[in-house]
Design a protein around this motif. Structure first.
Motif, PDB file in Angstrom:
ATOM      1  N   ILE A 119       0.841  -1.202   0.000  1.00 60.91           N
ATOM      2  CA  ILE A 119       0.000   0.000   0.000  1.00 60.91           C
ATOM      3  C   ILE A 119       0.874   1.250   0.000  1.00 60.91           C
ATOM      4  N   ASP A 120       0.305   2.345  -0.480  1.00 58.70           N
ATOM      5  CA  ASP A 120       0.985   3.635  -0.529  1.00 58.70           C
ATOM      6  C   ASP A 120       0.301   4.567   0.457  1.00 58.70           C
ATOM      7  N   ILE A 121       0.887   4.679   1.670  1.00 59.65           N
ATOM      8  CA  ILE A 121       0.368   5.568   2.697  1.00 59.65           C
ATOM      9  C   ILE A 121       1.487   6.528   3.095  1.00 59.65           C
ATOM     10  N   VAL A 122       1.121   7.728   3.508  1.00 57.56           N
ATOM     11  CA  VAL A 122       2.084   8.808   3.706  1.00 57.56           C
ATOM     12  C   VAL A 122       2.446   8.942   5.185  1.00 57.56           C
ATOM     13  N   HIS A 123       3.737   8.826   5.495  1.00 58.54           N
ATOM     14  CA  HIS A 123       4.203   8.902   6.879  1.00 58.54           C
ATOM     15  C   HIS A 123       4.333  10.355   7.321  1.00 58.54           C
ATOM     16  N   VAL A 124       3.782  10.652   8.521  1.00 57.28           N
ATOM     17  CA  VAL A 124       3.907  11.977   9.138  1.00 57.28           C
ATOM     18  C   VAL A 124       4.499  11.784  10.528  1.00 57.28           C
ATOM     19  N   PRO A 125       5.788  12.044  10.724  1.00 61.16           N
ATOM     20  CA  PRO A 125       6.407  11.815  12.036  1.00 61.16           C
ATOM     21  C   PRO A 125       6.175  12.974  12.999  1.00 61.16           C
ATOM     22  N   PHE A 126       6.029  12.643  14.283  1.00 60.21           N
ATOM     23  CA  PHE A 126       5.937  13.633  15.344  1.00 60.21           C
ATOM     24  C   PHE A 126       7.012  13.322  16.384  1.00 60.21           C
ATOM     25  N   SER A 127       7.157  14.205  17.364  1.00 57.75           N
ATOM     26  CA  SER A 127       8.167  14.005  18.405  1.00 57.75           C
ATOM     27  C   SER A 127       7.571  13.423  19.673  1.00 57.75           C
ATOM     28  N   GLY A 128       6.389  12.866  19.574  1.00 58.88           N
ATOM     29  CA  GLY A 128       5.733  12.266  20.725  1.00 58.88           C
ATOM     30  C   GLY A 128       4.249  12.149  20.469  1.00 58.88           C
ATOM     31  N   SER A 129       3.547  11.532  21.425  1.00 64.23           N
ATOM     32  CA  SER A 129       2.131  11.242  21.219  1.00 64.23           C
ATOM     33  C   SER A 129       1.249  12.481  21.269  1.00 64.23           C
ATOM     34  N   SER A 130       1.635  13.495  22.051  1.00 60.94           N
ATOM     35  CA  SER A 130       0.778  14.673  22.151  1.00 60.94           C
ATOM     36  C   SER A 130       0.645  15.372  20.804  1.00 60.94           C
ATOM     37  N   GLY A 131       1.737  15.502  20.069  1.00 60.20           N
ATOM     38  CA  GLY A 131       1.677  16.105  18.741  1.00 60.20           C
ATOM     39  C   GLY A 131       0.886  15.262  17.764  1.00 60.20           C
ATOM     40  N   ALA A 132       1.069  13.940  17.859  1.00 58.31           N
ATOM     41  CA  ALA A 132       0.342  13.047  16.958  1.00 58.31           C
ATOM     42  C   ALA A 132      -1.163  13.146  17.188  1.00 58.31           C
ATOM     43  N   TYR A 133      -1.584  13.167  18.450  1.00 61.29           N
ATOM     44  CA  TYR A 133      -3.024  13.228  18.739  1.00 61.29           C
ATOM     45  C   TYR A 133      -3.633  14.562  18.319  1.00 61.29           C
ATOM     46  N   ARG A 134      -2.852  15.632  18.382  1.00 61.01           N
ATOM     47  CA  ARG A 134      -3.386  16.933  17.951  1.00 61.01           C
ATOM     48  C   ARG A 134      -3.822  16.912  16.485  1.00 61.01           C
ATOM     49  N   GLU A 135      -3.139  16.134  15.680  1.00 60.62           N
ATOM     50  CA  GLU A 135      -3.491  16.051  14.265  1.00 60.62           C
ATOM     51  C   GLU A 135      -4.418  14.873  13.971  1.00 60.62           C
ATOM     52  N   LEU A 136      -4.316  13.831  14.790  1.00 59.90           N
ATOM     53  CA  LEU A 136      -5.109  12.621  14.553  1.00 59.90           C
ATOM     54  C   LEU A 136      -6.571  12.797  14.942  1.00 59.90           C
ATOM     55  N   LEU A 137      -6.834  13.378  16.093  1.00 57.15           N
ATOM     56  CA  LEU A 137      -8.214  13.471  16.582  1.00 57.15           C
ATOM     57  C   LEU A 137      -9.113  14.344  15.706  1.00 57.15           C
ATOM     58  N   PRO A 138      -8.612  15.441  15.126  1.00 61.33           N
ATOM     59  CA  PRO A 138      -9.464  16.195  14.193  1.00 61.33           C
ATOM     60  C   PRO A 138      -9.532  15.559  12.805  1.00 61.33           C
ATOM     61  N   GLY A 139      -8.742  14.504  12.566  1.00 60.62           N
ATOM     62  CA  GLY A 139      -8.782  13.843  11.273  1.00 60.62           C
ATOM     63  C   GLY A 139      -7.858  14.423  10.225  1.00 60.62           C
ATOM     64  N   ARG A 140      -6.975  15.355  10.628  1.00 56.64           N
ATOM     65  CA  ARG A 140      -6.018  15.886   9.658  1.00 56.64           C
ATOM     66  C   ARG A 140      -4.981  14.832   9.274  1.00 56.64           C
ATOM     67  N   VAL A 141      -4.696  13.917  10.207  1.00 54.07           N
ATOM     68  CA  VAL A 141      -3.961  12.677   9.927  1.00 54.07           C
ATOM     69  C   VAL A 141      -4.944  11.551  10.187  1.00 54.07           C
ATOM     70  N   GLN A 142      -5.033  10.610   9.271  1.00 53.82           N
ATOM     71  CA  GLN A 142      -6.141   9.648   9.333  1.00 53.82           C
ATOM     72  C   GLN A 142      -5.844   8.369  10.115  1.00 53.82           C
ATOM     73  N   ALA A 143      -4.580   8.076  10.398  1.00 50.61           N
ATOM     74  CA  ALA A 143      -4.228   6.845  11.108  1.00 50.61           C
ATOM     75  C   ALA A 143      -2.933   7.076  11.871  1.00 50.61           C
ATOM     76  N   ALA A 144      -2.624   6.175  12.796  1.00 53.47           N
ATOM     77  CA  ALA A 144      -1.398   6.344  13.582  1.00 53.47           C
ATOM     78  C   ALA A 144      -1.048   5.046  14.287  1.00 53.47           C
ATOM     79  N   PHE A 145       0.237   4.902  14.591  1.00 47.23           N
ATOM     80  CA  PHE A 145       0.719   3.884  15.513  1.00 47.23           C
ATOM     81  C   PHE A 145       1.006   4.584  16.834  1.00 47.23           C
ATOM     82  N   VAL A 146       0.229   4.260  17.873  1.00 51.94           N
ATOM     83  CA  VAL A 146       0.343   4.900  19.184  1.00 51.94           C
ATOM     84  C   VAL A 146       0.265   3.826  20.261  1.00 51.94           C
TER      85      VAL A 146
END
Length: 296
Positions: free
Chosen positions: A183-210
């Motif tokens: 599959i072709d999915i786009v990686h968006v790295p963060f420096s921790g879970s708080s940054g990832a959730y800020r983008e994940l919960l509004p749906g600006r990033v659609q999936a995550a490994f947390v």
């Protein structure tokens, strides 16, 4: 790409074992009493899942040692910034570092590390482990891992997924999934879970490994959907959740946390700190903060 994940687990366990082995021949470790505040350098942002692990431990160690134990968050660089600060600190027991899987993944990914991972760090102990999960935003409209992969194949390059940083276990696992599933999915790295959730919960990033534990409140509230866990076997607290390994053999990852110290820390101080940490981890008030698998 499978090799770095294996290296991470084996190497971090080896670091922990190297610290624990001298204790086997000791009936009692000498006391460690710091003379000033002790720092624990964390490679991730404040307020994330690693802080939830470290804060109760730091408080109990502070009570035991009679000195403040301060969390010093140094995110960035795939844990390299925090690790280098540990390497450069005096070897007197007043600086410790949180070791996550990226510590031992990095040597497989980079040839420009400013330190030698095995030679320039003193292992102290393993403090715990955590289950990592693949979650998706409801806007994707998927309920299962199979549906996620099917959608990703139908919409190449349209799904963005977050990790907690370049070289972390979640990053490597996501890349393995991408390769194995085709599959072709786009990686968006963060420096921790708080940054990832800020983008994940509004749906600006659609999936995550947390970390599974940090995701569960959002899953229960319907804000995220739990698709799979990265453990080799199903998690005993959530046996209904499939593993990535079941669908894509070789895509497995276990989150492990440990503590390291600067090079040259005297063995007697290593043994004393190890013994104090083991004592603190055994306390019920600390164990209740454990992640989705019991602390070691």
């Amino acid at each position: 790409m499978q090799y770095p994940v294996r290296l991470s687990r084996r190497s971090l366990l080896a670091l922990a074992a190297a610290a624990a082995t001298p204790l086997a021949a000791q009936q009692a470790a000498p006391a460690f009493r710091p003379t000033r505040p002790v720092r624990i350098l964390s490679p991730q942002q404040a307020g994330g899942s690693t802080d939830a692990i470290l804060r109760p431990l730091a408080q109990k160690l502070s009570d035991l040692w009679g000195q403040p134990v301060v969390l010093d968050n140094r995110p960035g660089g795939g844990s390299i910034i925090a690790t280098q600060a540990v390497v450069q600190a005096p070897p007197d027991g007043h600086t410790l570092g949180l070791a996550i899987n990226s510590l031992t993944i990095n040597p497989s990914l980079r040839n420009d590390l400013p330190y030698d991972t095995l030679a320039d760090l003193t292992p102290v102990t393993q403090i715990g482990s955590a289950t990592v999960a693949l979650v998706a935003h409801p806007s994707l409209g998927v309920q299962t891992l199979g549906e996620f992969v099917q959608l990703a194949k139908a919409r190449p390059g349209a799904i963005a997924w977050a990790s907690l940083g370049i070289g972390t276990g979640g990053h490597i696992t996501g890349e393995l999934l991408r390769k194995r599933a085709g599959i072709d999915i786009v990686h968006v790295p963060f420096s921790g879970s708080s940054g990832a959730y800020r983008e994940l919960l509004p749906g600006r990033v659609q999936a995550a490994f947390v970390v599974l534990e940090s995701a569960m409140p959002h899953v229960r509230a319907g804000n995220l959907r739990l698709l799979a866990v990265t453990d080799p076997r199903r998690n005993r607290q959530f046996p209904q959740v499939p593993t990535l390994e079941e669908s894509y053999p070789g895509v497995a990852y276990e989150g492990i946390f440990g503590l390291v110290a600067p090079p040259g820390l005297p063995p007697e101080i290593v043994r004393a700190i190890h013994a104090d940490i083991a004592r603190v981890l055994a306390e019920p008030s600390v164990r209740q903060h454990r992640s989705s698998r019991p602390w070691t």
